[in-house]
Design an enzyme around this catalytic site. Sequence first.
Site, PDB file in Angstrom:
ATOM      1  N   CYS A 180      58.216  50.832  91.574  1.00  0.00           N
ATOM      2  CA  CYS A 180      58.873  49.561  91.890  1.00  0.00           C
ATOM      3  C   CYS A 180      60.256  49.858  92.462  1.00  0.00           C
ATOM      4  CB  CYS A 180      58.959  48.701  90.632  1.00  0.00           C
ATOM      5  SG  CYS A 180      59.790  47.132  90.901  1.00  0.00           S
ATOM      6  N   CYS A 228      63.015  47.564  91.369  1.00  0.00           N
ATOM      7  CA  CYS A 228      63.471  47.778  89.987  1.00  0.00           C
ATOM      8  C   CYS A 228      64.276  49.076  89.851  1.00  0.00           C
ATOM      9  CB  CYS A 228      62.280  47.870  89.030  1.00  0.00           C
ATOM     10  SG  CYS A 228      60.975  46.693  89.348  1.00  0.00           S
ATOM     11  N   ASP A 229      63.734  50.174  90.372  1.00  0.00           N
ATOM     12  CA  ASP A 229      64.285  51.492  90.059  1.00  0.00           C
ATOM     13  C   ASP A 229      65.114  52.112  91.184  1.00  0.00           C
ATOM     14  OD1 ASP A 229      63.097  51.323  87.603  1.00  0.00           O
ATOM     15  OD2 ASP A 229      61.286  52.388  88.188  1.00  0.00           O
TER      16      ASP A 229
HETATM   17  C1  LIG Z   1      56.830  50.969  85.898  1.00  0.00           C
HETATM   18  C2  LIG Z   1      57.215  49.531  86.153  1.00  0.00           C
HETATM   19  C3  LIG Z   1      58.557  49.205  86.131  1.00  0.00           C
HETATM   20  C4  LIG Z   1      58.928  47.875  86.368  1.00  0.00           C
HETATM   21  N1  LIG Z   1      60.257  47.570  86.312  1.00  0.00           N
HETATM   22  C5  LIG Z   1      60.639  46.282  86.491  1.00  0.00           C
HETATM   23  C6  LIG Z   1      62.030  45.930  86.408  1.00  0.00           C
HETATM   24  O1  LIG Z   1      62.904  46.767  86.161  1.00  0.00           O
HETATM   25  N2  LIG Z   1      62.345  44.632  86.657  1.00  0.00           N
HETATM   26  C7  LIG Z   1      61.417  43.670  86.958  1.00  0.00           C
HETATM   27  O2  LIG Z   1      61.785  42.507  87.143  1.00  0.00           O
HETATM   28  N3  LIG Z   1      60.101  43.990  87.040  1.00  0.00           N
HETATM   29  C8  LIG Z   1      59.693  45.259  86.812  1.00  0.00           C
HETATM   30  N4  LIG Z   1      58.375  45.587  86.903  1.00  0.00           N
HETATM   31  C9  LIG Z   1      57.399  44.518  87.198  1.00  0.00           C
HETATM   32  C10 LIG Z   1      57.138  43.647  85.955  1.00  0.00           C
HETATM   33  O3  LIG Z   1      56.904  44.454  84.823  1.00  0.00           O
HETATM   34  C11 LIG Z   1      55.943  42.717  86.211  1.00  0.00           C
HETATM   35  O4  LIG Z   1      56.190  41.955  87.357  1.00  0.00           O
HETATM   36  C12 LIG Z   1      55.714  41.775  85.024  1.00  0.00           C
HETATM   37  O5  LIG Z   1      55.523  42.477  83.812  1.00  0.00           O
HETATM   38  C13 LIG Z   1      54.494  40.883  85.276  1.00  0.00           C
HETATM   39  O6  LIG Z   1      54.306  40.073  84.163  1.00  0.00           O
HETATM   40  P1  LIG Z   1      52.913  39.361  83.841  1.00  0.00           P
HETATM   41  O7  LIG Z   1      53.140  38.593  82.589  1.00  0.00           O
HETATM   42  O8  LIG Z   1      52.432  38.655  85.036  1.00  0.00           O
HETATM   43  O9  LIG Z   1      51.857  40.531  83.592  1.00  0.00           O
HETATM   44  P2  LIG Z   1      51.865  41.866  82.724  1.00  0.00           P
HETATM   45  O10 LIG Z   1      53.231  42.264  82.318  1.00  0.00           O
HETATM   46  O11 LIG Z   1      51.045  42.832  83.506  1.00  0.00           O
HETATM   47  O12 LIG Z   1      51.072  41.440  81.398  1.00  0.00           O
HETATM   48  C14 LIG Z   1      49.690  41.184  81.440  1.00  0.00           C
HETATM   49  C15 LIG Z   1      49.191  40.885  80.035  1.00  0.00           C
HETATM   50  O13 LIG Z   1      47.812  40.493  80.110  1.00  0.00           O
HETATM   51  C16 LIG Z   1      47.070  41.160  79.094  1.00  0.00           C
HETATM   52  N5  LIG Z   1      45.662  41.238  79.510  1.00  0.00           N
HETATM   53  C17 LIG Z   1      45.142  41.667  80.690  1.00  0.00           C
HETATM   54  N6  LIG Z   1      43.799  41.547  80.678  1.00  0.00           N
HETATM   55  C18 LIG Z   1      43.464  41.008  79.467  1.00  0.00           C
HETATM   56  C19 LIG Z   1      42.233  40.642  78.849  1.00  0.00           C
HETATM   57  N7  LIG Z   1      41.071  40.780  79.462  1.00  0.00           N
HETATM   58  N8  LIG Z   1      42.275  40.131  77.602  1.00  0.00           N
HETATM   59  C20 LIG Z   1      43.451  39.956  76.933  1.00  0.00           C
HETATM   60  N9  LIG Z   1      44.642  40.298  77.487  1.00  0.00           N
HETATM   61  C21 LIG Z   1      44.648  40.807  78.725  1.00  0.00           C
HETATM   62  C22 LIG Z   1      47.779  42.517  78.958  1.00  0.00           C
HETATM   63  O14 LIG Z   1      47.457  43.116  77.722  1.00  0.00           O
HETATM   64  C23 LIG Z   1      49.230  42.044  79.057  1.00  0.00           C
HETATM   65  O15 LIG Z   1      49.673  41.570  77.804  1.00  0.00           O
HETATM   66  C24 LIG Z   1      57.952  46.894  86.645  1.00  0.00           C
HETATM   67  C25 LIG Z   1      56.597  47.243  86.667  1.00  0.00           C
HETATM   68  C26 LIG Z   1      56.230  48.545  86.407  1.00  0.00           C
HETATM   69  C27 LIG Z   1      54.762  48.909  86.390  1.00  0.00           C
END
Ligand SMILES: Cc1cc2nc3c(=O)[nH]c(=O)nc-3n(C[C@H](O)[C@H](O)[C@H](O)COP(=O)(O)OP(=O)(O)OC[C@H]3O[C@@H](n4cnc5c(N)ncnc54)[C@H](O)[C@@H]3O)c2cc1C
Length: 324
Positions: A153, A156-157
């Site tokens: 990302c 982010c980084d």
């Molecule tokens: C390495 C990395 C660093 C990052 N750094 C940053 C940062 O510094 N700043 C920033 O703003 N963003 C950052 N991001 C991006 C950010 O983390 C994501 O945009 C954000 O977490 C998305 O949130 P979400 O709730 O949509 O999904 P996610 O965080 O992906 O959460 C998905 C959830 O769904 C659940 N799930 C999936 N399938 C199922 C299923 N079948 N049954 C039950 N549960 C399920 C998972 O267990 C999880 O709890 C980073 C991403 C990565 C990978």
Amino acid sequence: MDFNLNLDFSSQKKSESVRENSLYDLLIIGSGPAGLNAALYAKRKGLEVAILSVKMGGQVLDTSSVENYLGIQGATGESLVHDFISHVNTLAVPIIKDESVKSIEKIEDQFQLTLGNGAVYKSKALIVATGSKPRQLGVKGEAEYSGRGVAYCAICDGPLFEGRDVIIAGGGNSAVEAAIDLSKIAKTVTLVHRSQLRADQIVIDKLNSAENVKIHLETQITEVVGENLVTGVNAVDKKTNETLFIPAEGVFVEIGYLPNNELVKDLVSLNESGEIIVNAQNETSLKGLYAAGDVTDTPYKQIVIAASEGAKAALSANDYINHL
Ligand SMILES: Cc1cc2nc3c(=O)[nH]c(=O)nc-3n(C[C@H](O)[C@H](O)[C@H](O)COP(=O)(O)OP(=O)(O)OC[C@H]3O[C@@H](n4cnc5c(N)ncnc54)[C@H](O)[C@@H]3O)c2cc1C
């Protein structure tokens, strides 16, 4: 790795347990920022809501430090997740976190969710906030140096690599835009892509005008190399078949995301990247089913954006339930 290991929720209000087979107003799949904020908003609207999730905190737990969430400075991913969950727990939202959801059915006006252990949960409305995973290069050293120079990302980084040499792997719009952004922070940026650039010409022109950017096309990264931290990549120039070592302290893999769409791919409309198409109210093509966060076609995969989309989805679901 047990991501819940250091998360201390001792101050939490005791959540009710999730009741199998009774009808909830709203069920939320996922406990990343989208799902947790949706739960907060839904509960504050007085809805009977529960979260079904596997990895509490989602991708935020994979993040070493979060420096772009308004009002929160110097947070680790883990501490931010702790704060998110503590907040949700003050409202005693029931959470099932040991089993993934295996299937969703819409039967008449109700959603029926079946977990891996066969348990069934029902609701009037549903929010899918299952997130995404960054696509990986799949080369030697990538996993080993993830978080030690390999990053997924640039937004982010990127600032962590100020004044350093970095590589961007990828050739689409997100890779080229990441290279442009990083060229303003890093000492040098080397964009490496296995074929020709697929980005829009306007961004390619902008990239070409940056003085500290080098581009290797038709060049395949074969290995991420390092000594505790990344020192560069080995690659093959496919035009000449020569191998080359490109030195760098950071390797940004910008080759897209894989939305976790398995549960709904036959229920709702997806775009060509497999993301759930949502409108401004976070409605999907299936009535009563809302989606939020990285799994949707909303651009920019960020914590603050996922959280705000979760809030919108909950408010829209509340309107829907009120009009049933
Ligand atoms: C390495 C990395 C660093 C990052 N750094 C940053 C940062 O510094 N700043 C920033 O703003 N963003 C950052 N991001 C991006 C950010 O983390 C994501 O945009 C954000 O977490 C998305 O949130 P979400 O709730 O949509 O999904 P996610 O965080 O992906 O959460 C998905 C959830 O769904 C659940 N799930 C999936 N399938 C199922 C299923 N079948 N049954 C039950 N549960 C399920 C998972 O267990 C999880 O709890 C980073 C991403 C990565 C990978």
